[in-house]
Motif scaffolding. Structure first.
Motif, mmCIF file in Angstrom:
data_model
loop_
_atom_site.group_PDB
_atom_site.id
_atom_site.type_symbol
_atom_site.label_atom_id
_atom_site.label_comp_id
_atom_site.label_asym_id
_atom_site.label_seq_id
_atom_site.Cartn_x
_atom_site.Cartn_y
_atom_site.Cartn_z
ATOM 1 N N PRO A 1 -56.938 -50.171 31.980
ATOM 2 C CA PRO A 1 -56.090 -50.096 31.025
ATOM 3 C C PRO A 1 -54.570 -48.700 30.491
ATOM 4 N N ALA A 2 -53.972 -48.917 30.194
ATOM 5 C CA ALA A 2 -53.221 -47.708 29.939
ATOM 6 C C ALA A 2 -53.432 -46.958 28.961
ATOM 7 N N ALA A 3 -53.714 -45.321 29.577
ATOM 8 C CA ALA A 3 -54.046 -44.400 28.731
ATOM 9 C C ALA A 3 -52.795 -44.286 27.504
ATOM 10 N N THR A 4 -53.649 -43.979 26.833
ATOM 11 C CA THR A 4 -52.563 -44.044 25.299
ATOM 12 C C THR A 4 -52.302 -42.505 24.952
ATOM 13 N N VAL A 5 -50.269 -42.029 24.864
ATOM 14 C CA VAL A 5 -49.911 -41.151 25.133
ATOM 15 C C VAL A 5 -49.735 -40.700 23.442
ATOM 16 N N THR A 6 -50.329 -39.662 22.901
ATOM 17 C CA THR A 6 -50.437 -38.953 21.340
ATOM 18 C C THR A 6 -49.264 -38.479 21.901
#
Length: 110
Positions: A27-32
């Motif tokens: 899963p793609a890392a969530t970027v804040t």
């Protein structure tokens, strides 16, 4: 021959299953992304710059050349000489005297 058919079937099953292997999905890392806050107060106005120096006065212009001398005027025409009058008659000796007598109706002279 029994073994060759079984062996071929096993090999075929392994070959086909190797081609259809699903890949592991990470899963793609969530970027804040940080959201900037409201703008800060406006800074103080900067100081006014210095006034520049006055420029130097220009050099005076050159004197103009003298004008050329005008041509001399034409000489006037000499006037005509007047006609000499006739010489009067010479006086006569023992001349005639003419006496005019006024008419009788005129008042006498005093």
């Amino acid at each position: 021959m029994k073994y060759s058919i079984v062996f071929t079937a096993a090999l075929l099953a392994l070959g086909l299953s190797a081609c259809n292997k699903p890949a592991d999905v990470t899963p793609a890392a969530t970027v804040t992304v940080p959201v900037p806050g409201p703008a800060g107060p406006t800074g103080d106005t900067g100081a006014t710059g210095a006034t520049g120096a006055t420029g130097a006065t220009g050099a005076p212009g050159a004197t103009g050349a003298d004008g050329s001398m005008g041509a001399a005027g034409a000489t006037g025409v000499t006037g005509d000489t007047g006609v000499t009058g006739d010489t009067g008659q010479r006086g006569k000796t023992g001349g005639n005297t003419v006496i005019i007598i006024p008419p009788s109706d005129a008042p006498p002279a005093r």
